[in-house]
Enzyme design. Structure first.
Site, PDB file in Angstrom:
ATOM      1  N   HIS A 354       0.802  -1.235   0.000  1.00 39.71           N
ATOM      2  CA  HIS A 354       0.000   0.000   0.000  1.00 39.71           C
ATOM      3  C   HIS A 354       0.824   1.267   0.000  1.00 39.71           C
ATOM      4  O   HIS A 354       0.260   2.352   0.140  1.00 39.71           O
ATOM      5  CB  HIS A 354      -0.938   0.045   1.208  1.00 39.71           C
ATOM      6  CG  HIS A 354      -1.941  -1.044   1.255  1.00 39.71           C
ATOM      7  ND1 HIS A 354      -3.221  -0.900   0.764  1.00 39.71           N
ATOM      8  CD2 HIS A 354      -1.860  -2.306   1.715  1.00 39.71           C
ATOM      9  CE1 HIS A 354      -3.890  -2.038   0.939  1.00 39.71           C
ATOM     10  NE2 HIS A 354      -3.076  -2.908   1.519  1.00 39.71           N
ATOM     11  N   LYS A 544      -9.162  13.458   4.897  1.00 37.90           N
ATOM     12  CA  LYS A 544      -8.244  12.324   4.844  1.00 37.90           C
ATOM     13  C   LYS A 544      -7.200  12.564   5.922  1.00 37.90           C
ATOM     14  O   LYS A 544      -7.154  13.639   6.513  1.00 37.90           O
ATOM     15  CB  LYS A 544      -7.576  12.228   3.463  1.00 37.90           C
ATOM     16  CG  LYS A 544      -6.981  13.565   2.970  1.00 37.90           C
ATOM     17  CD  LYS A 544      -6.360  13.441   1.589  1.00 37.90           C
ATOM     18  CE  LYS A 544      -7.354  13.500   0.465  1.00 37.90           C
ATOM     19  NZ  LYS A 544      -7.387  12.314  -0.368  1.00 37.90           N
ATOM     20  N   ARG A 545      -6.352  11.553   6.191  1.00 36.39           N
ATOM     21  CA  ARG A 545      -5.268  11.773   7.140  1.00 36.39           C
ATOM     22  C   ARG A 545      -4.437  12.989   6.713  1.00 36.39           C
ATOM     23  O   ARG A 545      -4.289  13.264   5.528  1.00 36.39           O
ATOM     24  CB  ARG A 545      -4.389  10.524   7.222  1.00 36.39           C
ATOM     25  CG  ARG A 545      -5.025   9.386   7.992  1.00 36.39           C
ATOM     26  CD  ARG A 545      -5.309   9.755   9.430  1.00 36.39           C
ATOM     27  NE  ARG A 545      -4.092   9.855  10.203  1.00 36.39           N
ATOM     28  CZ  ARG A 545      -3.661   8.923  11.044  1.00 36.39           C
ATOM     29  NH1 ARG A 545      -4.374   7.836  11.272  1.00 36.39           N
ATOM     30  NH2 ARG A 545      -2.526   9.084  11.713  1.00 36.39           N
ATOM     31  N   LYS A 550      -0.082  14.490   0.953  1.00 39.49           N
ATOM     32  CA  LYS A 550      -1.476  14.686   0.525  1.00 39.49           C
ATOM     33  C   LYS A 550      -1.775  16.164   0.256  1.00 39.49           C
ATOM     34  O   LYS A 550      -2.790  16.510  -0.310  1.00 39.49           O
ATOM     35  CB  LYS A 550      -2.441  14.119   1.571  1.00 39.49           C
ATOM     36  CG  LYS A 550      -2.357  12.589   1.717  1.00 39.49           C
ATOM     37  CD  LYS A 550      -3.282  12.092   2.803  1.00 39.49           C
ATOM     38  CE  LYS A 550      -3.109  10.608   3.131  1.00 39.49           C
ATOM     39  NZ  LYS A 550      -3.761   9.711   2.158  1.00 39.49           N
ATOM     40  N   THR A 652      -9.008   6.079  -1.798  1.00 39.87           N
ATOM     41  CA  THR A 652     -10.323   5.449  -1.943  1.00 39.87           C
ATOM     42  C   THR A 652     -11.417   6.485  -1.689  1.00 39.87           C
ATOM     43  O   THR A 652     -12.541   6.331  -2.177  1.00 39.87           O
ATOM     44  CB  THR A 652     -10.483   4.263  -0.970  1.00 39.87           C
ATOM     45  OG1 THR A 652     -10.020   4.667   0.322  1.00 39.87           O
ATOM     46  CG2 THR A 652      -9.699   3.056  -1.440  1.00 39.87           C
ATOM     47  N   LYS A 656     -15.331   7.427  -3.476  1.00 40.92           N
ATOM     48  CA  LYS A 656     -16.580   7.665  -2.732  1.00 40.92           C
ATOM     49  C   LYS A 656     -17.209   8.993  -3.136  1.00 40.92           C
ATOM     50  O   LYS A 656     -18.434   9.086  -3.313  1.00 40.92           O
ATOM     51  CB  LYS A 656     -16.307   7.651  -1.221  1.00 40.92           C
ATOM     52  CG  LYS A 656     -15.809   6.299  -0.710  1.00 40.92           C
ATOM     53  CD  LYS A 656     -15.219   6.381   0.710  1.00 40.92           C
ATOM     54  CE  LYS A 656     -14.428   5.112   1.015  1.00 40.92           C
ATOM     55  NZ  LYS A 656     -13.582   5.233   2.221  1.00 40.92           N
TER      56      LYS A 656
HETATM   57  C1  26Q Z   1       3.496   0.387  10.272  1.00 46.73           C
HETATM   58  C2  26Q Z   1       4.380   0.035  11.290  1.00 46.73           C
HETATM   59  C3  26Q Z   1       4.254   0.577  12.558  1.00 46.73           C
HETATM   60  C4  26Q Z   1       3.224   1.465  12.811  1.00 46.73           C
HETATM   61  C5  26Q Z   1       2.343   1.818  11.809  1.00 46.73           C
HETATM   62  C6  26Q Z   1       2.479   1.290  10.531  1.00 46.73           C
HETATM   63  C7  26Q Z   1       1.529   1.651   9.472  1.00 46.73           C
HETATM   64  C8  26Q Z   1       0.169   1.717   9.757  1.00 46.73           C
HETATM   65  C9  26Q Z   1      -0.729   2.057   8.790  1.00 46.73           C
HETATM   66  C10 26Q Z   1       1.931   1.922   8.174  1.00 46.73           C
HETATM   67  C11 26Q Z   1       1.013   2.265   7.193  1.00 46.73           C
HETATM   68  C12 26Q Z   1      -0.343   2.323   7.504  1.00 46.73           C
HETATM   69  C13 26Q Z   1      -1.398   2.678   6.544  1.00 46.73           C
HETATM   70  C14 26Q Z   1      -1.226   2.875   5.262  1.00 46.73           C
HETATM   71  C15 26Q Z   1      -2.344   3.269   4.404  1.00 46.73           C
HETATM   72  O1  26Q Z   1      -3.448   3.530   4.854  1.00 46.73           O
HETATM   73  N1  26Q Z   1      -2.134   3.315   3.089  1.00 46.73           N
HETATM   74  C16 26Q Z   1      -3.190   3.688   2.165  1.00 46.73           C
HETATM   75  O2  26Q Z   1      -3.817   2.507   1.713  1.00 46.73           O
HETATM   76  C17 26Q Z   1      -4.955   2.793   0.938  1.00 46.73           C
HETATM   77  C18 26Q Z   1      -5.630   1.486   0.583  1.00 46.73           C
HETATM   78  O3  26Q Z   1      -4.878   0.786  -0.344  1.00 46.73           O
HETATM   79  C19 26Q Z   1      -4.573   3.589  -0.302  1.00 46.73           C
HETATM   80  O4  26Q Z   1      -5.747   3.947  -0.981  1.00 46.73           O
HETATM   81  C20 26Q Z   1      -3.794   4.839   0.076  1.00 46.73           C
HETATM   82  O5  26Q Z   1      -3.314   5.486  -1.085  1.00 46.73           O
HETATM   83  C21 26Q Z   1      -2.638   4.466   0.989  1.00 46.73           C
HETATM   84  O6  26Q Z   1      -1.982   5.638   1.467  1.00 46.73           O
END
Ligand code: 26Q
Length: 804
Positions: A354, A544-545, A550, A652, A656
């Site tokens: 991702h 969004k975050r 972004k 995503t 929406k």
């Molecule tokens: C990893 C290790 C330790 C702590 C946290 C994390 C961690 C947690 C969440 C790393 C990444 C995430 C989340 C990533 C994320 O949400 N990515 C998004 O995924 C969506 C679904 O595929 C995409 O649409 C987005 O573009 C992408 O940013």
């Protein structure tokens, strides 16, 4: 009219009262709204259970392949409306509650958001669970039942403050505690010889026990299970210590177990190197793999047939240690040869990536990994030697070998989770076409040359049940009237709307629905922020975050530029606009938190300036979450999808918004590109550099200072922010943030600014011609049915899992 008391009661009415008395323990007089809410969920749950058991029986009887979706995040939101809608019980429940003098819509609001995820990746997992059930695929989601999910965001004087969210404080009527489905999870200790094989003697053992939630598919076809693990100490209380007076020490084991499932890590890109995170990852991966293998062996008797009956999908690298855990079970417990175990593992596991951000790729310091998981460390080495041997045979050079290695040898040695997931899987997919191409060209270039058939694309999707039917019943009805109900079962049938794009009456009806959604949103925004907004203004939404890539900052700088322009040229025919922001910053992400403060500072100044009143408002909606998205998205006219090209894997939210009739202003990034291809270049506002141009500019020595100085509008806005125009209480507050733009501007804000501002003026021009705007909106709704997660899951099922 007879009074309620004289009408015969319906079975649903009776069921609710029965549940209220016998399971909630209240009678109708004593019951508070929350008791009624609980009774409503429990009554509905009773209806779901029959279907759930039937689905389980059918899965066993068919003996088909099952899908297991392993994810450290499930961003579910509320379930009541979703389950009612999919069971086709909304009307019946609404009437039953009315007869008791209650309003379903009010009770729905009492349900807390299940926010067991950060953002996109977690929400995708939730959409996938719903689509899996809707497509009648036997599937289990596996994750952690965090006691505290995503934090609640409070805005104090414009600053983000994080508070724990206590979503379980009133109990959770959806879940079933399965204390009998429990597994031992080891940590630490040592590996010893054990007649011919090896044995891991962990120093510490914690029990994982299952908590199940039913996931109802569309039209109640199938009910699957979301299995979340919770933790217990094997020996929850040391009685001897307790009796000796050490009451805290006696409970130490349970407290240690609790800490594993206490919180969701609230960062969604920069992984923390924290030991607790690795413990969480192993805890849930091990429990899930043990459960999967146990179920398989129980029914199939032979662990070797695992790949025929089981597909395991890893949601990013967070569960990558499952590869090593599956190997350990096959080799140490089922006594397979290493090579056979490796073949079985690869044929069973698939991995979804991702993110390309190098800083977001997970890796663990080798000493930590070895101390916590000594047996898995040995397995990682053994896998690595096989992989590197294959690379050698292919004649790959030293640079390739070092990139392919599961161990990063540059500096402090680390275990690379993406390489473990990649090599341990038969499929590695990206989440949008551009992202998948970039995976091949960048982070996974060398692994791709070693295993050229492994990388494939599965463009993301969203469930049209939650993101159209449930969140926008008005629009759903209008579409039904226009093209009939077939699109409810196949979102791609929305294309029938294309033929009606010139139908002014349809355009008018859709605009009326939008207006009423905007009224609702305006009301809520007034309640949340105190700001009064005009429902006839253009609602321009970025939710969004908060992340530098972004580029909420690009939107804010443009807001300031627009503010200047309106004041300099009040005579022009400005389009009244409300810029709506929402999103959480990772608690440790300094610039993201500063951007939130800037949004609030800009909002305060602009909203109180009478010279632009009626023309420009800025609001920051606090505590953005799934439930807020459900009313913000249907109210949006313009969807902001403005990431630096090449950095947003898919997005995503973009899907929406378009599905709900908003037009997109966006870069050629992630799934925006495919959205453009579907809705047509004329029906979307595209601006900015391409991913290729961004890469070239960075390589060429980009000089943002020249760009800023060459753009009068940008210069004026950046200077105003830098000089404290929006922060008179602390004029230097944004100096460093703005200096970052002059000095490096990694995210290419300056490079894209003029193009973005011009696209915004194109938006204004189209908005002035409402007929044209409505037509474009219809083409958006009509052509984004392809972005249904049913289509995405269908592709995973056929091309990765082999289950359809
Ligand atoms: C990893 C290790 C330790 C702590 C946290 C994390 C961690 C947690 C969440 C790393 C990444 C995430 C989340 C990533 C994320 O949400 N990515 C998004 O995924 C969506 C679904 O595929 C995409 O649409 C987005 O573009 C992408 O940013």
């Amino acid at each position: 009219m007879p009074s309620n008391a004289e009408l015969p009661t319906t079975p649903m009415q009776d069921l609710i009262v029965d549940v209220l008395r016998k399971r909630v323990g209240k009678d109708e007089r004593a019951a508070k709204p929350h008791d009624w809410y609980t009774a409503t969920v429990l009554a509905l749950r009773d209806k779901i259970i029959d279907s759930w058991m039937e689905s389980t029986r059918r899965t066993y009887a068919d003996g088909g392949k099952r899908v297991y979706y392993l994810s450290l995040e499930f961003l579910i939101g509320r379930l009541l409306r979703d389950a009612l809608n999919n069971m086709d019980l909304t009307g019946e429940m609404d009437r039953a509650l009315k007869a008791h003098g209650l309003d379903l819509a009010v009770l729905e609001e009492l349900e807390p958001d299940a926010a067991l995820g950060n953002g996109g990746l977690g929400r995708l997992a939730a959409c996938f669970m719903e689509s899996l059930a809707s497509l009648d695929i036997p599937a289990y989601g596996y994750g952690i039942r965090y006691v505290n999910g995503m934090f609640r965001q409070r805005i104090d004087d414009g600053w983000q403050v994080e508070l724990p969210e206590t979503w379980l404080s009133h109990g959770n009527p959806w879940e079933f505690d399965r204390r009998e489905s429990a597994y031992r999870i080891g940590f630490g200790g040592e590996v010893v010889e054990d007649n011919g094989g090896v044995k891991w003697n962990p120093a510490e053992v914690i029990e994982a026990s299952a908590v199940d939630t039913p996931v109802v598919g569309w039209r109640g076809k199938r009910v699957n299970t979301l299995r979340l693990w919770t933790a217990h100490a094997l020996d929850p209380i040391k009685l001897d210590a307790f009796n000796a007076g050490d009451h805290v020490g006696a409970l130490e084991n349970e407290a240690r177990a609790d800490s594993l499932v206490r919180v969701l890590y609230p960062a969604d890109s920069t992984p923390s190197g924290q030991e607790l995170r690795l413990r969480q990852e192993f805890f849930f991966s091990s429990a899930s793999i043990q459960d999967i293998v146990r179920r398989h062996v129980q029914y199939e008797k032979d662990v070797r047939t695992l790949p025929d009956k089981v597909a395991i999908q890893l949601n990013d690298t967070h569960p990558a240690v499952a590869v090593a855990e599956l190997m350990r079970l096959l080799v140490d417990h089922h006594h397979l040869e290493f090579d056979e175990a490796w073949d079985i593992t690869k044929r069973t596991v698939a991995y979804t990536n991702h993110t390309l951000l190098p800083e977001a790729l997970e890796s663990w310091p080798l000493p930590l990994f070895e101390r916590l998981l000594p047996r898995h460390m040995q397995i990682v080495y053994a896998i690595n030697s096989r992989v590197l041997r294959e690379a050698g045979k292919k004649g790959l050079g030293a640079e390739a070998i070092s990139a392919i290695s599961l161990i990063d040898e540059n500096g402090e040695r680390r275990v690379r989770m993406a390489n473990l997931a990649f090599t341990g899987a038969h499929s590695v997919n990206g989440v949008a076409a551009l992202h998948t191409d970039l995976m091949k060209q960048t982070v996974f270039a060398h692994l791709h040359s070693l295993y050229p058939d492994r990388i494939n694309n599965k463009t993301n999707g969203v469930t049209p049940r939650r993101w159209l039917m449930q969140c926008n019943p008005g629009l759903t009805n209008v579409i039904c009237d226009a093209i009939g109900p077939d699109f409810l079962d196949d979102a791609e049938k929305l294309v029938a709307l294309n033929a009606l794009a010139d139908d002014a009456a349809l355009g008018e009806r859709i605009a009326m629905v939008k207006r009423s959604n905007k009224l609702v949103a305006a009301e809520r925004i007034k309640g949340l922020t105190g700001v009064r907004i005009d429902p006839d203004a253009l609602f321009d939404v970025q939710i969004k975050r908060i992340h530098e890539y972004k580029r909420q900052l690009l939107n804010l700088v443009e807001a300031v530029a627009l503010y200047d322009q309106i004041r300099s040229h009040p005579e022009r025919d400005w389009v009244p606009r409300v810029k709506i922001f929402g999103g959480k910053a990772a608690p440790s992400y300094h610039n993201a938190k500063l951007i939130i403060k800037l949004a609030n500072d800009i909002a305060r100044r602009i909203n109180s300036d009478p010279s632009v009143s009626g023309l420009l408002k800025v609001v920051f909606v606090p505590n953005y979450n799934v439930s807020k998205a459900e009313w913000l998205i249907p109210a949006a006219d313009l969807s902001e999808q403005i990431s630096t090209a090449g950095m947003e894997a898919s997005g995503t939210g973009n899907m929406k918004f378009a599905l709900n009739g908003a037009l997109t202003i966006g870069t050629l990034d992630g799934a925006n590109i495919e959205i453009m291809e579907h809705v047509g270049r004329d029906n979307i506002f595209i601006f900015g550099l391409t991913a290729e141009e961004v890469a070239a500019k960075r390589a060429d020595g980009y000089q943002p200072r020249h760009v800023i100085e060459g753009s009068p509008e940008l210069l004026q806005a950046v200077e105003a922010i830098a000089n404290g125009v929006f922060s008179p209480d602390d004029p230097a507050r944004y100096r460093d943030l703005m200096n970052g733009l002059y000095d490096s501007d990694w995210f290419m804000l300056a490079a894209d600014f003029d193009s973005y501002a011009a696209a915004q003026r194109d938006v204004d021009a189209v908005w002035q011609d409402q007929g044209q705007w409505r037509k474009k909106a219809i083409h958006n709704i009509a052509n984004v049915g392809w972005f249904s997660s049913d289509r995405t899951i269908g592709e995973y099922a056929k091309e990765i899992w082999g289950v359809m």
